[in-house]
Design a protein around this motif. Sequence first.
Motif, PDB file in Angstrom:
ATOM      1  N   THR A 131       0.843  -1.191   0.000  1.00 17.99           N
ATOM      2  CA  THR A 131       0.000   0.000   0.000  1.00 17.99           C
ATOM      3  C   THR A 131       0.880   1.243   0.000  1.00 17.99           C
ATOM      4  OG1 THR A 131      -0.096   0.002   2.419  1.00 17.99           O
ATOM      5  CG2 THR A 131      -1.847  -1.185   1.253  1.00 17.99           C
ATOM      6  N   LEU A 132       0.242   2.389  -0.122  1.00 16.54           N
ATOM      7  CA  LEU A 132       0.960   3.663  -0.031  1.00 16.54           C
ATOM      8  C   LEU A 132       0.705   4.285   1.329  1.00 16.54           C
ATOM      9  CD1 LEU A 132       0.466   5.459  -3.479  1.00 16.54           C
ATOM     10  CD2 LEU A 132       2.418   4.121  -2.658  1.00 16.54           C
ATOM     11  N   PRO A 133       1.757   4.589   2.098  1.00 10.69           N
ATOM     12  CA  PRO A 133       1.564   5.186   3.422  1.00 10.69           C
ATOM     13  C   PRO A 133       1.336   6.686   3.338  1.00 10.69           C
ATOM     14  CG  PRO A 133       3.898   4.872   3.019  1.00 10.69           C
ATOM     15  CD  PRO A 133       3.183   4.315   1.814  1.00 10.69           C
ATOM     16  N   ALA A 153      -2.210  -1.659  -3.678  1.00  8.69           N
ATOM     17  CA  ALA A 153      -3.664  -1.735  -3.509  1.00  8.69           C
ATOM     18  C   ALA A 153      -4.129  -0.744  -2.454  1.00  8.69           C
ATOM     19  CB  ALA A 153      -4.064  -3.166  -3.129  1.00  8.69           C
ATOM     20  N   GLY A 154      -5.449  -0.766  -2.207  1.00 17.08           N
ATOM     21  CA  GLY A 154      -6.026   0.123  -1.207  1.00 17.08           C
ATOM     22  C   GLY A 154      -6.338   1.486  -1.780  1.00 17.08           C
ATOM     23  N   PHE A 176      -5.246  -0.271  -7.063  1.00 17.23           N
ATOM     24  CA  PHE A 176      -5.903   0.726  -6.231  1.00 17.23           C
ATOM     25  C   PHE A 176      -7.415   0.681  -6.448  1.00 17.23           C
ATOM     26  CE2 PHE A 176      -1.638   2.666  -6.711  1.00 17.23           C
ATOM     27  CZ  PHE A 176      -1.310   2.757  -5.372  1.00 17.23           C
ATOM     28  N   SER A 177      -8.146   1.036  -5.415  1.00 13.23           N
ATOM     29  CA  SER A 177      -9.601   0.983  -5.490  1.00 13.23           C
ATOM     30  C   SER A 177     -10.196   2.154  -4.724  1.00 13.23           C
ATOM     31  CB  SER A 177     -10.113  -0.349  -4.928  1.00 13.23           C
ATOM     32  OG  SER A 177      -9.701  -0.520  -3.586  1.00 13.23           O
ATOM     33  N   GLY A 178     -11.532   2.174  -4.679  1.00 10.51           N
ATOM     34  CA  GLY A 178     -12.220   3.261  -3.995  1.00 10.51           C
ATOM     35  C   GLY A 178     -12.609   4.355  -4.957  1.00 10.51           C
ATOM     36  N   GLY A 199      -8.704  -0.068 -10.093  1.00 13.63           N
ATOM     37  CA  GLY A 199     -10.074  -0.422  -9.759  1.00 13.63           C
ATOM     38  C   GLY A 199     -10.854   0.721  -9.168  1.00 13.63           C
ATOM     39  N   PHE A 200     -10.517   1.958  -9.536  1.00 12.56           N
ATOM     40  CA  PHE A 200     -11.256   3.109  -9.032  1.00 12.56           C
ATOM     41  C   PHE A 200     -12.692   3.068  -9.554  1.00 12.56           C
ATOM     42  CE2 PHE A 200      -6.833   4.823  -9.073  1.00 12.56           C
ATOM     43  CZ  PHE A 200      -6.708   5.026  -7.712  1.00 12.56           C
ATOM     44  N   SER A 201     -13.618   3.559  -8.744  1.00 10.59           N
ATOM     45  CA  SER A 201     -15.028   3.489  -9.102  1.00 10.59           C
ATOM     46  C   SER A 201     -15.735   4.777  -8.686  1.00 10.59           C
ATOM     47  CB  SER A 201     -15.684   2.269  -8.440  1.00 10.59           C
ATOM     48  OG  SER A 201     -15.552   2.329  -7.033  1.00 10.59           O
TER      49      SER A 201
END
Length: 436
Positions: A131-133, A153-154, A176-178, A199-201
Amino acid sequence: MGQRRFRPLAMLHVHAIAVVLLLLLSSLSPTSEFSLGTTFGSWFNGAAPPPSAPSPALTQSQSGGGGEEYTALQALKAAISDDPRGALSSWQGPNVCAYKGVYCSAPPPGAAAAGAVVAGIDLNHASLKGTLPGALSLLAHLTFIHLNSNRLAGAVPDTLGDLQYLTELDLSNNLFSGPFPASTLLIPSLVYLDLRFNGFSGELPAEVFAKNLDAVFLNNNQFEGEIPETLWSSPATVITLANNHLTGPVPTSYSYGGAGGRLREVLFLNNKLTGCVPEALGFLPCIQVLDLSNNLLSGHLPSTLSCLSGIEVLNIAHNQLTGELPELVCDLRRITNLSVSFNFFSGISQDCDRLAGRSVFDFAGNCVPGRGMQRPQPECDGAPGDAGLSCLRIPGTRPVACAEAAVSFGVGATFGGSLPFGISGGGGAGVTVTVP
């Protein structure tokens, strides 16, 4: 007389110098060896050496930002759960400028730092999983982040909005998502945004096209909803929205002071766009690639597309367009690929035939009588209806009004002659075109 004379005093002098040097070498600290090496260079070469760059580790400690930069990069390393190629194996110790994929430079003008700072991260194609902090915001002088083709991801951290010098952000080809990462809209200097293949939505924010971006890559995600009307206000040269779940019409409100002066490539393919092809698309003066294929667009194709004098690729294949293909569209001088295949066009002109002979024009899968590779007649009889009277257009037989409008693009746009297609002129800071 030919023998060399032995000079004991000279030899004693040389031995004394050697002893002194050995004593110096045994008492020097590691940081002093750098200076001694420089001195040796001047002695042995007979000339002073060129100025040496300071040690990156020393520069970081002198800048006062080394601690935060070290903390940020170690936080990124800790957030990576799998590093199959050892991309971060060198990320050890306080000398962050020696880390593989980390680039240092002088601080930006006006920055408080004194000395080299971390200016960029490039870990493309490293297959990193993690993930990215949020601690990335501690890299206060970053100008680019390139992290494409990994397994990150995340969500994208909200703290990225604090990176005031960041101009390039490439997070493409990850997991990546969200929703659309709103923090990217808060980065003041950003000009290149690449979020494709993730996976951005959710819906696209109108602000993304109001921001001063030069390139906007949003394709191959799961964005949905309608495309914001601010699309044509964007100053970008490239906008890609392909392979999402976008619905509704292609925006019809066009500002001459916005994308019209710069946009060269726009991709809408593989969405669920409906309605007709707006006539405003013909007023994109610099467009070279326009792809509307694989949508649900219907109605007649507007003759204004003949105004696209610089277009090279025009793809409207796999839609539900009907009527006759405007002859003027096939007269485009620079066209190298014109695809209208798998629509419901019922006629084409001789000019289009000439393009077909050069393998430039693809009209397979339509309803043109007497032509090969067309739809079966039952399919043509069941062609979808026009999307309202606004899409029912009669192909023109002469150049359309793009040549008559004498549009002067930019601030304070002026027009000469009559203004077609709902264009309202004036001496203000811009002109907005809203057409069907």
